[in-house]
Design a protein around this motif. Sequence first.
Motif, PDB file in Angstrom:
ATOM      1  N   UNK A 150       0.773  -1.071   0.127  1.00  0.00           N
ATOM      2  CA  UNK A 150       0.146   0.106   0.103  1.00  0.00           C
ATOM      3  C   UNK A 150       0.821   1.159  -0.136  1.00  0.00           C
ATOM      4  N   UNK A 151       1.745   1.189   0.690  1.00  0.00           N
ATOM      5  CA  UNK A 151       2.754   2.387   0.815  1.00  0.00           C
ATOM      6  C   UNK A 151       3.329   2.464  -0.609  1.00  0.00           C
ATOM      7  N   UNK A 152       3.803   1.523  -1.072  1.00  0.00           N
ATOM      8  CA  UNK A 152       4.264   1.511  -2.634  1.00  0.00           C
ATOM      9  C   UNK A 152       3.126   2.308  -3.680  1.00  0.00           C
ATOM     10  N   UNK A 153       1.827   1.890  -3.502  1.00  0.00           N
ATOM     11  CA  UNK A 153       0.816   2.661  -4.054  1.00  0.00           C
ATOM     12  C   UNK A 153       0.691   4.186  -3.961  1.00  0.00           C
ATOM     13  N   UNK A 154       0.879   4.336  -2.619  1.00  0.00           N
ATOM     14  CA  UNK A 154       1.058   6.013  -2.350  1.00  0.00           C
ATOM     15  C   UNK A 154       2.050   6.810  -2.685  1.00  0.00           C
ATOM     16  N   UNK A 155       3.430   6.050  -2.496  1.00  0.00           N
ATOM     17  CA  UNK A 155       4.573   6.735  -2.973  1.00  0.00           C
ATOM     18  C   UNK A 155       4.515   7.177  -4.432  1.00  0.00           C
ATOM     19  N   UNK A 156       3.940   6.054  -5.252  1.00  0.00           N
ATOM     20  CA  UNK A 156       3.693   6.241  -6.755  1.00  0.00           C
ATOM     21  C   UNK A 156       3.061   7.685  -7.030  1.00  0.00           C
ATOM     22  N   UNK A 157       1.907   7.805  -6.193  1.00  0.00           N
ATOM     23  CA  UNK A 157       1.130   8.754  -6.401  1.00  0.00           C
ATOM     24  C   UNK A 157       1.903  10.281  -5.713  1.00  0.00           C
ATOM     25  N   UNK A 158       2.764  10.278  -4.890  1.00  0.00           N
ATOM     26  CA  UNK A 158       3.421  11.421  -4.252  1.00  0.00           C
ATOM     27  C   UNK A 158       4.565  11.663  -5.649  1.00  0.00           C
ATOM     28  N   UNK A 159       5.219  10.768  -6.108  1.00  0.00           N
ATOM     29  CA  UNK A 159       6.320  10.894  -6.804  1.00  0.00           C
ATOM     30  C   UNK A 159       5.857  11.748  -7.971  1.00  0.00           C
ATOM     31  N   UNK A 160       4.727  11.183  -8.500  1.00  0.00           N
ATOM     32  CA  UNK A 160       4.138  11.668  -9.952  1.00  0.00           C
ATOM     33  C   UNK A 160       3.220  13.037  -9.565  1.00  0.00           C
ATOM     34  N   UNK A 161       3.123  13.211  -8.373  1.00  0.00           N
ATOM     35  CA  UNK A 161       2.081  14.456  -8.031  1.00  0.00           C
ATOM     36  C   UNK A 161       0.774  14.100  -8.901  1.00  0.00           C
ATOM     37  N   UNK A 162       0.293  13.040  -8.794  1.00  0.00           N
ATOM     38  CA  UNK A 162      -0.958  12.702  -9.221  1.00  0.00           C
ATOM     39  C   UNK A 162      -2.175  13.321  -8.408  1.00  0.00           C
ATOM     40  N   UNK A 222      -2.288  12.331 -16.939  1.00  0.00           N
ATOM     41  CA  UNK A 222      -1.246  11.151 -16.703  1.00  0.00           C
ATOM     42  C   UNK A 222      -2.075   9.980 -17.029  1.00  0.00           C
ATOM     43  N   UNK A 223      -1.024   8.925 -17.366  1.00  0.00           N
ATOM     44  CA  UNK A 223      -1.559   7.473 -17.480  1.00  0.00           C
ATOM     45  C   UNK A 223      -0.646   6.729 -16.585  1.00  0.00           C
ATOM     46  N   UNK A 249       0.199  13.356 -23.004  1.00  0.00           N
ATOM     47  CA  UNK A 249       0.525  13.253 -21.482  1.00  0.00           C
ATOM     48  C   UNK A 249       1.469  11.830 -21.400  1.00  0.00           C
ATOM     49  N   UNK A 250       2.066  11.848 -20.143  1.00  0.00           N
ATOM     50  CA  UNK A 250       3.133  10.853 -20.008  1.00  0.00           C
ATOM     51  C   UNK A 250       2.433   9.575 -19.240  1.00  0.00           C
ATOM     52  N   UNK A 251       3.194   8.515 -19.177  1.00  0.00           N
ATOM     53  CA  UNK A 251       3.054   7.248 -18.529  1.00  0.00           C
ATOM     54  C   UNK A 251       4.051   7.241 -17.369  1.00  0.00           C
ATOM     55  N   UNK A 252       3.107   6.808 -16.380  1.00  0.00           N
ATOM     56  CA  UNK A 252       4.025   6.377 -15.004  1.00  0.00           C
ATOM     57  C   UNK A 252       3.889   4.910 -14.776  1.00  0.00           C
ATOM     58  N   UNK A 253       5.068   4.328 -15.050  1.00  0.00           N
ATOM     59  CA  UNK A 253       4.901   2.781 -14.901  1.00  0.00           C
ATOM     60  C   UNK A 253       5.183   2.177 -13.663  1.00  0.00           C
TER      61      UNK A 253
END
Length: 434
Positions: free
Chosen positions: A118-130, A219-220, A241-245
Amino acid sequence: MLTGLLVQFEQSQWWSPERLKAQQDRQRASLLSHAYDKVPYYKAPLAEAGYRPGREVTDEIWSRIPILDRQVLAEDSSVLKARSMPKGHGRTSERSSSGSSGRPIKVVITELATLFRDAGVLRDILWHRIDTRGKLAAIRGRSGAAYPKGTGQESWSPVVRSQFETGPAVALSSTTEVPKQALWLQRENPDHLMIIPHNLFALAEHCRKEGIKLDKLRGVSTYGGVVRPEDRQACREAWGVEIYDVYSAEESGYMALQCPLHEHYHVQAEAVILEIIDEAGKPCAPGQRGRVIVTALHNFAMPLIRYDLGDYAEFGEPCDCGRGLPVVRRIHGRTRDMLTLPSGGQVSPVFVNDAFKDLPVRQFQIVQDAPDHLEVKIVQAPDYRPEEQEALIREVLSERLPADYAMTFSYHDKIEHTPGGKYFDFRSLVSNPE
Ligand SMILES: [Zn+2]
């Protein structure tokens, strides 16, 4: 607890590689100690590698621990289950997946391991400012969200909602034909899209050709397959838009996230040890392609120590964004083609996830060699009985396929990766004749 972990992640991403490694060394020592005591499967190989309870786990001992083959997990995963668990790891739950190389597997994970996911899911959101206050649209399998309506919910997910303000989320089944996916997206007009890469490419190409714009899209997010440079290009050309993988697997959780500044990935070193090794089992240098070996550091219910995921990847040089988390430059993993319908349309072949789940199958691949014909390639496990299992597979596939297909079964000793290191669990010589 999740908030605490996120705060810790915010700090540890800037640690030096040495400090991250020291932290991993401590965690791997407690994982080995637990596995040695509580998982009979590991006792002899760990002792043979030189492991002694209470003594330091050196890199040399670590490198002598045998690679854990996916077959162990595919055949009888119960041998990897811990007999008991330390306090504080929470309840366990089971997950299944079609696996990275067409090998169906089941894993048991703890609440603590889920917390790291779950922390990974949230870090992804923070990193890409989603911006989670917008609307999320997901096109994915198994959600039962049929066209034209799809499904809807009030928030992106309970995990996202626990930390951020969120807008609504809508979902559509990826068995929907691509032009209808585009119509649905136009109508939903989302701020963010979540989708599997091979489906994204077909959809973005369709939208570019038809001039379908999604004016709110920012974003995607992609997961569950290899993102190629042409996928990123298609996304820019169609919608700007950019991809965040994300690089993840059911067995190990989030392994790497795309860097906020670059297209390469950062290993989630707080949660996993990710090794890339050559044919001789030696560590690969940056830029050298090798097998991905992963150790999930916090799942004590079913410790996967030096687990061969079936993917190939290469490390990169340290990143100029300042994060100490190791860099993965490229991942060559599981990939799929789109299924071509007898009518000529295309849909995502999500049905492959379900057909082999509980069967004694070591590896599988479905190849579409004509608009109305599929070859089902199988590597059998000892319990496999062709008459019985072929009927079952036919039944599940027919139920889920959007049209009628003739099927032929064939049996193999092994199904290989492509020379480029990719594994196709669904290959279509019709939609992708090369
Ligand atoms: Zn970076």
